[in-house]
Design a protein around this motif. Structure first.
Motif: not given
Length: 93
Positions: A36-42, A44-47, A69-73, A75-84
């Motif tokens: 997950i952390v290395n971006g190989i699996a994105q 659950s089927d990949d895992v 959701l927590e550890h993928s590369p 994840a930090t982008d998803r954790a920050r909501p976009s604000v308009t």
């Protein structure tokens, strides 16, 4: 994958039940995190395809999804909501 290690308890950390994500196929948390952390699996089927986790009784699938959701590369982008900002609400200075 990460190499197995032992601790002062003398157990192999890779196969310690507390460190297993998939008990059916004895897949460790470290093995799942590596792909997950290395971006190989994105997904659950990949895992499942890469580590085997989730290929048995499938009881660990939700845990694998949560780890993605927590550890993928991205994840930090998803954790920050976009604000308009509505420009009509901004007061000129």
């Amino acid at each position: 994958m990460r190499s197995s290690s032992t601790t002062t308890c003398g157990r192999n950390c890779q196969t310690c039940p507390a460190q297993l994500v998939c008990h059916c196929l004895r897949v460790s948390k470290d093995d799942v995190l590596d792909v997950i952390v290395n971006g190989i699996a994105q997904t659950s089927d990949d895992v499942r395809r890469l580590t085997g986790a989730g290929g048995g009784c499938m009881a660990c699938r939700q845990k694998v999804k949560a780890m993605i959701l927590e550890h993928s590369p991205s994840a930090t982008d998803r954790a920050r909501p976009s604000v308009t900002v509505d420009s009509s609400l901004v007061q000129p200075t």
